[in-house]
Write a protein that holds these residues in place. Structure first.
Motif, mmCIF file in Angstrom:
data_model
loop_
_atom_site.group_PDB
_atom_site.id
_atom_site.type_symbol
_atom_site.label_atom_id
_atom_site.label_comp_id
_atom_site.label_asym_id
_atom_site.label_seq_id
_atom_site.Cartn_x
_atom_site.Cartn_y
_atom_site.Cartn_z
ATOM 1 N N SER A 36 0.930 -1.180 -0.050
ATOM 2 C CA SER A 36 0.004 0.008 -0.109
ATOM 3 C C SER A 36 0.880 1.249 0.130
ATOM 4 O O SER A 36 2.083 1.077 0.396
ATOM 5 C CB SER A 36 -1.052 -0.078 1.437
ATOM 6 N N LEU A 37 0.328 2.480 -0.448
ATOM 7 C CA LEU A 37 0.889 3.548 -0.440
ATOM 8 C C LEU A 37 0.008 4.744 -0.316
ATOM 9 O O LEU A 37 -1.335 4.412 -1.093
ATOM 10 C CB LEU A 37 1.785 3.772 -1.706
ATOM 11 N N ARG A 38 0.312 5.758 0.309
ATOM 12 C CA ARG A 38 -0.737 7.071 0.263
ATOM 13 C C ARG A 38 -0.056 8.183 -0.493
ATOM 14 O O ARG A 38 1.130 8.566 0.177
ATOM 15 C CB ARG A 38 -1.209 7.169 1.529
ATOM 16 N N LEU A 39 -0.484 8.719 -1.845
ATOM 17 C CA LEU A 39 0.199 9.806 -2.193
ATOM 18 C C LEU A 39 -0.651 11.097 -1.769
ATOM 19 O O LEU A 39 -1.946 10.886 -1.461
ATOM 20 C CB LEU A 39 0.167 9.614 -3.676
ATOM 21 N N SER A 40 0.215 12.054 -1.558
ATOM 22 C CA SER A 40 -0.607 13.379 -1.513
ATOM 23 C C SER A 40 -0.121 14.351 -2.505
ATOM 24 O O SER A 40 1.159 14.263 -3.016
ATOM 25 C CB SER A 40 0.005 13.825 -0.056
ATOM 26 N N CYS A 41 -0.880 15.422 -2.568
ATOM 27 C CA CYS A 41 -0.553 16.491 -3.674
ATOM 28 C C CYS A 41 -1.080 17.794 -2.764
ATOM 29 O O CYS A 41 -2.322 17.954 -2.635
ATOM 30 C CB CYS A 41 -1.350 16.170 -4.964
ATOM 31 N N SER A 42 0.039 18.485 -2.562
ATOM 32 C CA SER A 42 -0.386 19.803 -1.912
ATOM 33 C C SER A 42 -0.523 20.909 -3.078
ATOM 34 O O SER A 42 0.256 20.987 -4.010
ATOM 35 C CB SER A 42 0.701 20.252 -0.849
ATOM 36 N N VAL B 76 -8.703 0.389 -11.465
ATOM 37 C CA VAL B 76 -8.419 0.639 -9.765
ATOM 38 C C VAL B 76 -9.221 -0.445 -9.183
ATOM 39 O O VAL B 76 -8.813 -0.944 -8.136
ATOM 40 C CB VAL B 76 -9.049 1.970 -9.534
ATOM 41 N N LYS B 77 -10.377 -1.229 -9.660
ATOM 42 C CA LYS B 77 -11.067 -2.084 -8.986
ATOM 43 C C LYS B 77 -11.398 -2.038 -7.569
ATOM 44 O O LYS B 77 -11.226 -3.191 -7.063
ATOM 45 C CB LYS B 77 -10.099 -3.397 -9.413
ATOM 46 N N GLY B 78 -11.653 -0.882 -7.133
ATOM 47 C CA GLY B 78 -11.928 -0.791 -5.855
ATOM 48 C C GLY B 78 -10.555 -0.533 -4.853
ATOM 49 O O GLY B 78 -10.862 -0.497 -3.726
ATOM 50 N N ARG B 79 -9.597 -0.616 -5.572
ATOM 51 C CA ARG B 79 -8.268 -0.594 -4.736
ATOM 52 C C ARG B 79 -7.738 0.679 -4.167
ATOM 53 O O ARG B 79 -7.010 0.877 -3.384
ATOM 54 C CB ARG B 79 -7.266 -1.480 -5.304
ATOM 55 N N PHE B 80 -8.105 1.893 -4.995
ATOM 56 C CA PHE B 80 -7.647 3.017 -4.658
ATOM 57 C C PHE B 80 -8.834 3.986 -4.158
ATOM 58 O O PHE B 80 -10.056 3.830 -4.597
ATOM 59 C CB PHE B 80 -6.991 3.713 -5.861
ATOM 60 N N THR B 81 -8.335 5.208 -3.418
ATOM 61 C CA THR B 81 -9.708 5.973 -2.974
ATOM 62 C C THR B 81 -8.943 7.416 -3.309
ATOM 63 O O THR B 81 -8.038 7.728 -2.580
ATOM 64 C CB THR B 81 -10.026 5.808 -1.617
ATOM 65 N N ILE B 82 -9.586 8.311 -3.795
ATOM 66 C CA ILE B 82 -9.441 9.674 -3.961
ATOM 67 C C ILE B 82 -10.013 10.420 -2.882
ATOM 68 O O ILE B 82 -11.239 10.071 -2.578
ATOM 69 C CB ILE B 82 -9.592 10.153 -5.454
ATOM 70 N N SER B 83 -9.394 11.315 -2.139
ATOM 71 C CA SER B 83 -10.174 12.170 -1.390
ATOM 72 C C SER B 83 -9.219 13.583 -1.310
ATOM 73 O O SER B 83 -8.193 13.783 -1.758
ATOM 74 C CB SER B 83 -10.026 11.554 -0.036
ATOM 75 N N GLN B 84 -9.852 14.410 -0.479
ATOM 76 C CA GLN B 84 -9.251 15.909 -0.326
ATOM 77 C C GLN B 84 -9.492 16.301 1.079
ATOM 78 O O GLN B 84 -10.657 15.899 1.689
ATOM 79 C CB GLN B 84 -9.699 16.383 -1.460
ATOM 80 N N ASP B 85 -8.833 17.121 1.658
ATOM 81 C CA ASP B 85 -9.170 17.624 2.875
ATOM 82 C C ASP B 85 -10.121 18.814 2.882
ATOM 83 O O ASP B 85 -10.518 19.338 1.762
ATOM 84 C CB ASP B 85 -7.938 18.140 3.386
#
Length: 122
Positions: A17-23, A62-71
């Motif tokens: 697993s990894l969590r990417l961030s974009c500021s 993606v097949k349900g493996r990834f989730t996009i979100s924002q603060d």
């Protein structure tokens, strides 16, 4: 001046697993954003997008493996990735400000980050 900066990439094993961030810095008129990726010798492809109302789109792979979100302040975009596969190896880019609402899953965004490398080994 608008700038997008990704972080969180790295090397993981198959199934990791990894969590990417974009500021985001600066003012963006449209806060619809997306993640794209580009593997060697392949075209850039959409991974996931999120619009101003929080509606999400995902690529089939993606097949349900990834989730996009924002603060809440919409100054940081995230991509949580589970069960990574070697085929997910690519440079991942965040993007902001699509040309139109119909471009949310197309590489027609005004602002782009420099990308972060994700490598998944078998």
């Amino acid at each position: 001046q608008v700038q997008l900066m990704e972080s969180g990439g790295g090397s993981v094993q198959d199934g990791g697993s990894l969590r990417l961030s974009c500021s985001v810095s600066g003012n963006i008129y449209s806060k619809s954003m997306a993640w794209f990726r580009q593997a060697p010798r392949r075209e850039r492809e959409a991974v996931a997008s999120i619009d101003n109302d929080g509606n999400r789109n995902y690529a089939e792979f993606v097949k349900g493996r990834f989730t996009i979100s924002q603060d809440n302040a919409k100054k940081t975009l995230f991509l949580q990735m589970f069960n990574l596969e070697p085929e997910d190896t690519a440079v991942y880019y965040c993007a902001a400000g699509p040309h139109s609402e119909y471009d949310l899953m197309r590489p027609r965004y005004t602002y782009w980050g420099q990308g972060t490398q994700v490598t998944v080994s078998s």
